[in-house]
Structure formats: structure tokens, C-alpha cells
Design a protein around this motif. Structure first.
Motif, PDB file in Angstrom:
ATOM      1  N   HIS A 218       0.841  -1.196   0.000  1.00 54.68           N
ATOM      2  CA  HIS A 218       0.000   0.000   0.000  1.00 54.68           C
ATOM      3  C   HIS A 218       0.884   1.257   0.000  1.00 54.68           C
ATOM      4  CE1 HIS A 218      -3.029   2.929   1.241  1.00 54.68           C
ATOM      5  NE2 HIS A 218      -3.957   2.009   0.975  1.00 54.68           N
ATOM      6  N   PRO A 219       0.529   2.264  -0.798  1.00 54.32           N
ATOM      7  CA  PRO A 219       1.364   3.473  -0.883  1.00 54.32           C
ATOM      8  C   PRO A 219       1.642   4.126   0.469  1.00 54.32           C
ATOM      9  CG  PRO A 219      -0.319   3.487  -2.601  1.00 54.32           C
ATOM     10  CD  PRO A 219      -0.624   2.317  -1.729  1.00 54.32           C
ATOM     11  N   GLU A 220       0.682   4.077   1.385  1.00 51.25           N
ATOM     12  CA  GLU A 220       0.878   4.715   2.690  1.00 51.25           C
ATOM     13  C   GLU A 220       1.850   3.932   3.579  1.00 51.25           C
ATOM     14  OE1 GLU A 220      -2.928   5.151   4.452  1.00 51.25           O
ATOM     15  OE2 GLU A 220      -3.703   6.502   2.900  1.00 51.25           O
ATOM     16  N   ASP A 221       2.105   2.665   3.235  1.00 51.51           N
ATOM     17  CA  ASP A 221       2.938   1.819   4.097  1.00 51.51           C
ATOM     18  C   ASP A 221       4.358   1.637   3.565  1.00 51.51           C
ATOM     19  OD1 ASP A 221       0.604   1.477   5.528  1.00 51.51           O
ATOM     20  OD2 ASP A 221       0.093  -0.423   4.554  1.00 51.51           O
ATOM     21  N   ARG A 222       4.614   2.027   2.312  1.00 53.70           N
ATOM     22  CA  ARG A 222       5.883   1.657   1.677  1.00 53.70           C
ATOM     23  C   ARG A 222       7.097   2.213   2.406  1.00 53.70           C
ATOM     24  NH1 ARG A 222       3.652   3.008  -4.376  1.00 53.70           N
ATOM     25  NH2 ARG A 222       2.141   1.280  -4.458  1.00 53.70           N
ATOM     26  N   GLU A 223       7.108   3.505   2.653  1.00 58.70           N
ATOM     27  CA  GLU A 223       8.294   4.101   3.265  1.00 58.70           C
ATOM     28  C   GLU A 223       8.518   3.594   4.678  1.00 58.70           C
ATOM     29  OE1 GLU A 223      10.593   5.829   1.749  1.00 58.70           O
ATOM     30  OE2 GLU A 223       9.399   5.523  -0.067  1.00 58.70           O
ATOM     31  N   GLY A 224       7.429   3.418   5.427  1.00 57.65           N
ATOM     32  CA  GLY A 224       7.566   2.944   6.802  1.00 57.65           C
ATOM     33  C   GLY A 224       8.120   1.534   6.888  1.00 57.65           C
ATOM     34  N   VAL A 225       7.576   0.627   6.053  1.00 55.65           N
ATOM     35  CA  VAL A 225       8.051  -0.752   6.112  1.00 55.65           C
ATOM     36  C   VAL A 225       9.464  -0.860   5.552  1.00 55.65           C
ATOM     37  CG1 VAL A 225       7.098  -1.466   3.874  1.00 55.65           C
ATOM     38  CG2 VAL A 225       7.389  -3.151   5.672  1.00 55.65           C
ATOM     39  N   HIS A 226       9.779  -0.047   4.532  1.00 57.81           N
ATOM     40  CA  HIS A 226      11.136  -0.063   3.985  1.00 57.81           C
ATOM     41  C   HIS A 226      12.142   0.434   5.019  1.00 57.81           C
ATOM     42  CE1 HIS A 226      14.562   1.598   1.598  1.00 57.81           C
ATOM     43  NE2 HIS A 226      14.434   0.434   1.000  1.00 57.81           N
ATOM     44  N   ARG A 244       0.074  -3.347   4.450  1.00 54.28           N
ATOM     45  CA  ARG A 244      -0.973  -3.890   3.588  1.00 54.28           C
ATOM     46  C   ARG A 244      -0.393  -4.348   2.250  1.00 54.28           C
ATOM     47  NH1 ARG A 244      -4.452   1.448   4.614  1.00 54.28           N
ATOM     48  NH2 ARG A 244      -2.304   2.110   5.021  1.00 54.28           N
ATOM     49  N   LEU A 245      -0.822  -5.550   1.832  1.00 54.19           N
ATOM     50  CA  LEU A 245      -0.421  -6.107   0.545  1.00 54.19           C
ATOM     51  C   LEU A 245      -1.645  -6.231  -0.348  1.00 54.19           C
ATOM     52  CD1 LEU A 245       2.017  -8.991   1.590  1.00 54.19           C
ATOM     53  CD2 LEU A 245       2.632  -6.804   0.565  1.00 54.19           C
ATOM     54  N   ARG A 246      -1.450  -5.960  -1.625  1.00 55.16           N
ATOM     55  CA  ARG A 246      -2.570  -6.021  -2.574  1.00 55.16           C
ATOM     56  C   ARG A 246      -2.758  -7.441  -3.090  1.00 55.16           C
ATOM     57  NH1 ARG A 246      -1.713  -2.573  -7.700  1.00 55.16           N
ATOM     58  NH2 ARG A 246      -0.424  -4.379  -8.212  1.00 55.16           N
ATOM     59  N   CYS A 247      -4.006  -7.899  -3.073  1.00 56.10           N
ATOM     60  CA  CYS A 247      -4.351  -9.200  -3.624  1.00 56.10           C
ATOM     61  C   CYS A 247      -4.633  -9.032  -5.115  1.00 56.10           C
ATOM     62  CB  CYS A 247      -5.571  -9.777  -2.906  1.00 56.10           C
ATOM     63  SG  CYS A 247      -6.160 -11.334  -3.597  1.00 56.10           S
ATOM     64  N   GLN A 248      -3.904  -9.763  -5.952  1.00 62.49           N
ATOM     65  CA  GLN A 248      -4.049  -9.628  -7.398  1.00 62.49           C
ATOM     66  C   GLN A 248      -5.450 -10.002  -7.852  1.00 62.49           C
ATOM     67  OE1 GLN A 248      -2.120  -8.377  -9.619  1.00 62.49           O
ATOM     68  NE2 GLN A 248      -3.275  -8.967 -11.448  1.00 62.49           N
ATOM     69  N   ARG A 249      -6.056 -10.999  -7.215  1.00 61.68           N
ATOM     70  CA  ARG A 249      -7.357 -11.491  -7.652  1.00 61.68           C
ATOM     71  C   ARG A 249      -8.460 -10.468  -7.392  1.00 61.68           C
ATOM     72  NH1 ARG A 249     -11.103 -14.104  -4.792  1.00 61.68           N
ATOM     73  NH2 ARG A 249      -9.626 -14.401  -3.071  1.00 61.68           N
ATOM     74  N   THR A 250      -8.439  -9.823  -6.213  1.00 65.61           N
ATOM     75  CA  THR A 250      -9.509  -8.884  -5.859  1.00 65.61           C
ATOM     76  C   THR A 250      -9.097  -7.426  -5.996  1.00 65.61           C
ATOM     77  OG1 THR A 250      -8.844  -8.845  -3.527  1.00 65.61           O
ATOM     78  CG2 THR A 250     -10.400 -10.571  -4.214  1.00 65.61           C
ATOM     79  N   GLN A 251      -7.792  -7.182  -6.167  1.00 65.88           N
ATOM     80  CA  GLN A 251      -7.238  -5.823  -6.217  1.00 65.88           C
ATOM     81  C   GLN A 251      -7.461  -5.054  -4.921  1.00 65.88           C
ATOM     82  OE1 GLN A 251      -5.302  -4.382  -8.829  1.00 65.88           O
ATOM     83  NE2 GLN A 251      -5.249  -6.581  -9.239  1.00 65.88           N
ATOM     84  N   ALA A 252      -7.766  -5.771  -3.849  1.00 68.74           N
ATOM     85  CA  ALA A 252      -7.966  -5.140  -2.539  1.00 68.74           C
ATOM     86  C   ALA A 252      -6.700  -5.321  -1.702  1.00 68.74           C
ATOM     87  CB  ALA A 252      -9.159  -5.761  -1.822  1.00 68.74           C
ATOM     88  N   ARG A 254      -4.907  -6.016   1.814  1.00 66.04           N
ATOM     89  CA  ARG A 254      -5.190  -6.731   3.055  1.00 66.04           C
ATOM     90  C   ARG A 254      -4.016  -6.533   4.030  1.00 66.04           C
ATOM     91  NH1 ARG A 254      -9.355 -10.188   3.078  1.00 66.04           N
ATOM     92  NH2 ARG A 254      -8.449 -11.405   4.798  1.00 66.04           N
ATOM     93  N   TRP A 255      -4.354  -6.393   5.301  1.00 67.71           N
ATOM     94  CA  TRP A 255      -3.335  -6.192   6.325  1.00 67.71           C
ATOM     95  C   TRP A 255      -2.542  -7.476   6.552  1.00 67.71           C
ATOM     96  CZ3 TRP A 255      -1.520  -1.870   8.361  1.00 67.71           C
ATOM     97  CH2 TRP A 255      -2.291  -0.715   8.299  1.00 67.71           C
ATOM     98  N   HIS A 256      -1.237  -7.313   6.681  1.00 66.38           N
ATOM     99  CA  HIS A 256      -0.340  -8.432   6.985  1.00 66.38           C
ATOM    100  C   HIS A 256       0.603  -8.027   8.115  1.00 66.38           C
ATOM    101  CE1 HIS A 256      -1.764  -9.838   3.092  1.00 66.38           C
ATOM    102  NE2 HIS A 256      -1.202 -11.015   3.337  1.00 66.38           N
ATOM    103  N   LEU A 257       0.997  -9.002   8.901  1.00 64.24           N
ATOM    104  CA  LEU A 257       2.017  -8.802   9.930  1.00 64.24           C
ATOM    105  C   LEU A 257       3.325  -9.393   9.418  1.00 64.24           C
ATOM    106  CD1 LEU A 257       3.023  -8.063  12.774  1.00 64.24           C
ATOM    107  CD2 LEU A 257       2.203 -10.295  13.559  1.00 64.24           C
ATOM    108  N   GLY A 258       4.284  -8.515   9.173  1.00 63.48           N
ATOM    109  CA  GLY A 258       5.585  -8.958   8.681  1.00 63.48           C
ATOM    110  C   GLY A 258       6.554  -9.207   9.821  1.00 63.48           C
ATOM    111  N   ARG A 259       7.214 -10.338   9.793  1.00 65.45           N
ATOM    112  CA  ARG A 259       8.251 -10.668  10.773  1.00 65.45           C
ATOM    113  C   ARG A 259       9.463 -11.215  10.034  1.00 65.45           C
ATOM    114  NH1 ARG A 259       3.941 -13.139  14.172  1.00 65.45           N
ATOM    115  NH2 ARG A 259       3.627 -11.854  16.025  1.00 65.45           N
TER     116      ARG A 259
END
Length: 518
Positions: A218-226, A244-252, A254-259
């Protein structure tokens, strides 16, 4: 090895050409050294030493296939040099051939073999015989070196095979997991994503190198997660962030927890990273919904409590008017009914006040009316009032003559009332309730101790939470008194805590510590 890497699946690597065997010749006569070099030069690299001392220096720096050692030398003779050679772990197994001009008498030969010699050559020597003897040891040396290299190559091949098998198993395991799994190099470059990733993103498993700044995030999350990823790679610390990662099938999105955790070798050096991204979208939405519901609930409680105050105040006034006007004329039954009604109205008023106070705490609107006052009279008045309500309990107050402080006396009284009332409530068999107060290092300290049923250890962390009760609703109340007390004390810059072993008869002890000048 990361999952995207693999070993060489072909034949063994081509063996590098073996180096020439080095032959150390030691003689104090230069012509003899030249003769030996000319005789043996085509069998290996001849290294000349003019003394035993020089030979030992060569052995410190280099390895040799064979040593030809003159027996008769000034300083260190051949026997002593051989003894020192055999004492060193690195050179003790190098074959030694003694060169001697003396006759081969038994004692001479025995001494040489005792010092580790493998053969004797008499001077003057026949070149063909010397070459024959030396070539045997040179060939043995070269065969041994070849075996060593083949063994090293085989170990390398086994290691590569194990790494390939390990990488294959990791990949199978990653593909079987229902969450996104990535592998990265030590410098943080992502190399591989598992099957869940490819199904989510619609991209190839290797199309992950610039994941954190890609359109999948998600554009709002890119700089923070990077930035969080760069910090983890730079410090070697674990990585944990929500994005948030975009689902190719729905284009929505979805929140993910990265570790992520680093892989380390036996020396502690980072050899790679394993990253997971777990779908927490349903949990996230549930938490948001719960938060909205909690806000709505708090708003409702605040509004309801506010609206209840007016009819309760009216009911209290009507009960008091009835008691004043008809109290002397009423029979025992109606009089007790009015007294009970008065107590219930007071109880309802207290519950409503607690709900309002909690609402003010949550919204930051619980204000303090700070002034200078003496805490001791406040404690005496509170204890006298509560003692009158319970004849089964003995309230003991221990204070200095005066205890001047700065704070909100009304709110402090509310805290003391809550703590002492709780001590009485949770001491159903009666007993003593002790209230102590003293000053210590610029703080006022309060302590309320009872001999009641105590608090189970697992309940101690939750008794200060909203509606948190150590023993359920058995003893009445909404479980708000300690929450409010904690909020009041914290607003005074202090803290409140409880101690209890949960043993009936030992009771509980509540402690309050706050600055004298808040």
C-alpha cells in the motif's frame, strides 16, 4: 544458502594441478648443496640450508616432502637438528634421510634411526641411487597431497549436496505454509517468495527484490516498512511491522504482519534472512470494529450516567423529605423501607458517579482541584465514616500528627474510600483493616491492609482494568473503583499497586505512592 541458490549438480570440479614437492637439503658445504640441487632438481623444488638453524627456520615457514640432512655440521649437528624437527607437530612426520661420510657402524646407524631417520646415504653418493630413494618419498608425498585434495573436494561436494537438499526442503516447507514466506541475502535483498506469495501477488517467486517499495505494498505503508526493514538489516535485530499487501485477484489491500529473523552461522555471522507475512486483515478489522464498539459503549455509558443523575437526585430528595415529614409517625416497617430505599439510591448514585468518572478518565476530562491541605484529618474523617457503616470490622489508623501535601483532597478521599471499602467488602468474616500513612523521600505513602480472602496471583494484573474483579460479581460493585483510583493517583504523579498471596485470612495490601507536591 538461501532458497534461490543451489550447488553445482555436475561432476566434481576439475582438480588444480598439484604443486611441486619441496625438498629441503641441509649441508654446511656449499658444493654439496649445489650437487644435490643438480641431482634432484627435476624431482621437486630444492630448498638449500647451510646449517641446522637455517633448516629449522625454513620448516617454520614451509612444508616439505623430504629432508636430506648432513650428519656432520658445526653448531647443530644432524642428529640434534632431527630431534628438534621431530619435536614440532607440524614437521614431525616429514621423512629424513641422513647424509654421512662416516662408515655405517651399528651405533651410528642406531642413533640416526633413533632420531627419526628413514634411511642413510653414504658420501660420496651415487646419483642414481639417491634419486631412486628420493623419488619414492616425493611420489608418496604427492599421492598424499592428491588424496587430501580429493577428500576436500568430496567434503565440498557433500556439503553442496546437503545445502541443495536443505534448500529444497526449505522451499517445500515454505510452499506448504499458508502465509507469505520470503528469503533474503545477508544484505537484505529479497531473493525468493513462496507459493502463497505468488498466488497473492500474481508475480513470480523471484520478483521480490524491491518488494517493500513495489506497487504490491500500500502506498501509505511503503516508506515505513522499507525504513523498518533497513533498520533491521543494519542492526541485525528482528523485524516486525504491519503493512498492507494487494491481492491480485480482488485488487484489494489486506493487512499483513511482517516478521523477519536473521539466519546465523556457528560464528554468529548473518548468512541470510527468513521473512514471513501473515494475513491479519480479519483480525485487524475485528479490532477496529471492537474499538468502534468500545467508543460507542463508552459514549452510551457517559450519556446514560449523566441522564441518570437527575432522576436519582430527585429520588434522593423525595426520600429525605418523606423521612423528615413522616419519620416520627411511621411504623417500623415503612421506616425501614424508607431507610433501605435511601441506601439503594446512594448505591445507585455511587455507581453512576463511577461510570461518569471512568468516562472522564478515558476522554482525559477528569480534572483535579489542587490545593494545599493536611492529609491526616481527611484520613480520620474517612475512617470514622466507614467505621460507622461496619461494626464487624476494626479500622485502625496510623499516621503522623500532620501530613501536609498538595493535591485534590476530594479525589484523594475518593481513593481512600475505595481502598478501605474494598478491604471491608472482601473481609466477609470481619477482622482488622489497617490504614497507614507516612512521608518518605518527598512522597506521601498510603497503605491499606486487610485480613480477608486475598487476591489470586493471576488476578493481580487485571484488578486495575475496567470492570476487572478478582472474585467476579459475588461481592457487588462494577469493578470500576480501582480503575478510577489508579487514574486519580496517576494524575497526581503517583502510582498504586497491590500485593497478595491469594491465601484466605492473609488478605491483601494496597500501596499508594505520590509526590507531596503534585
Amino acid at each position: 544458502m538461501t532458497w534461490s541458490e543451489g550447488g553445482n549438480s555436475g561432476s566434481l570440479p576439475v582438480q588444480p594441478e598439484l604443486p611441486r614437492a619441496r625438498i629441503l637439503v641441509v649441508d654446511d658445504h656449499a658444493p654439496n648443496l649445489l650437487t644435490l640441487e643438480a641431482t634432484l632438481g627435476d624431482l621437486g623444488e630444492v630448498v638449500k640450508a647451510h646449517s641446522g638453524e637455517e633448516a629449522l627456520l625454513h620448516l617454520l615457514r614451509e612444508d616439505f616432502a623430504l629432508i636430506l640432512l648432513d650428519v656432520q655440521m658445526p653448531g647443530l649437528d644432524g642428529f640434534e637438528t632431527a630431534r628438534l624437527i621431530k619435536e614440532r607437530e607440524r614437521s614431525r612426520f616429514i621423512p629424513i634421510i641422513f647424509l654421512t661420510a662416516r662408515s655405517r657402524d651399528a651405533s651410528h646407524v642406531f642413533r640416526g634411526y633413533a632420531q627419526g631417520a628413514v634411511d642413510y646415504v653414504l658420501k660420496p653418493f651415487a646419483p642414481e641411487i639417491l634419486r631412486s630413494k628420493v623419488s619414492v618419498f616425493v611420489e608418496l608425498f604427492l599421492k598424499e597431497e592428491q588424496l587430501k585434495r580429493q577428500e576436500a573436494l568430496l567434503r565440498q561436494r557433500e556439503r553442496q549436496a546437503m545445502e541443495r537438499e536443505s534448500a529444497y526442503r526449505y522451499r517445500l516447507l515454505g510452499d506448504a505454509m499458508p502465509l507469505c514466506v520470503f528469503a533474503a541475502s545477508p544484505d537484505g535483498r529479497l531473493r525468493y517468495g513462496n507459493r502463497t506469495w505468488t498466488e497473492l501477488s500474481g508475480l513470480a517467486s523471484e520478483a521480490v527484490e524491491d518488494l517493500w517499495r513495489s506497487e504490491v505494498v500500500h502506498p501509505e505503508d511503503r516508506e515505513g516498512v522499507h525504513a523498518a526493514w533497513c533498520l533491521s538489516v543494519g542492526t541485525g535485530q528482528p523485524f516486525e511491522v504491519q503493512f498492507r499487501l494487494r491481492c491480485q485477484r480482488t485488487q484489494a489491500f489486506r493487512w499483513h504482519l511482517g516478521r523477519a529473523v536473521p539466519e546465523r552461522n556457528e560464528r554468529g555471522r548473518i548468512t541470510g534472512w527468513i521473512i514471513t507475512a501473515t494475513d491479519i486483515d480479519n483480525q485487524k478489522r475485528a479490532e477496529e470494529e471492537l474499538a468502534r464498539a468500545s467508543v460507542a459503549k463508552d459514549a452510551f455509558l457517559a450519556a446514560a450516567s449523566h441522564e441518570l443523575r437527575t432522576p436519582l437526585a430527585a429520588a434522593k430528595m423525595q426520600v429525605q423529605l418523606a423521612q423528615r415529614k413522616f419519620g416520627a409517625e411511621l411504623a417500623d416497617g415503612p421506616r425501614r423501607a424508607l431507610e433501605g430505599l435511601d441506601r439503594q439510591v446512594d448505591r445507585m448514585t455511587k455507581l453512576v458517579s463511577d461510570l461518569l468518572d471512568v468516562s472522564r478518565l478515558l476522554t482525559g476530562r477528569l480534572s483535579l482541584e489542587v490545593e494545599e491541605f493536611d492529609l491526616v484529618p481527611l484520613l480520620r474523617t474517612t475512617c470514622e465514616r466507614l467505621q460507622a457503616l461496619s461494626s464487624e470490622h476494626r479500622l485502625r489508623l496510623e499516621t503522623p500528627e500532620t501530613l501536609p501535601m498538595r493535591g485534590d483532597p476530594g479525589r484523594i478521599e475518593q481513593v481512600v474510600t475505595n481502598l478501605v471499602a474494598n478491604a471491608i467488602r472482601y473481609s466477609p468474616q470481619g477482622g482488622a483493616v489497617e490504614l497507614r500513612a507516612w512521608s518518605e523521600e518527598g512522597n506521601v505513602v498510603l497503605q491499606v491492609r486487610d485480613q480477608g480472602i486475598g487476591i489470586p496471583a493471576e488476578k493481580l494484573p487485571v484488578i486495575f482494568e475496567r470492570f476487572g474483579q478478582a472474585h467476579g460479581a459475588r461481592y457487588g460493585g462494577l469493578g470500576l473503583g480501582l480503575t478510577i483510583s489508579q487514574g486519580i493517583i496517576e494524575q497526581h504523579g503517583g502510582r498504586i499497586w497491590a500485593e497478595s498471596r491469594g491465601v484466605e485470612g492473609e488478605g491483601s495490601t494496597f500501596h499508594v505512592c505520590m509526590p507531596l507536591q503534585s
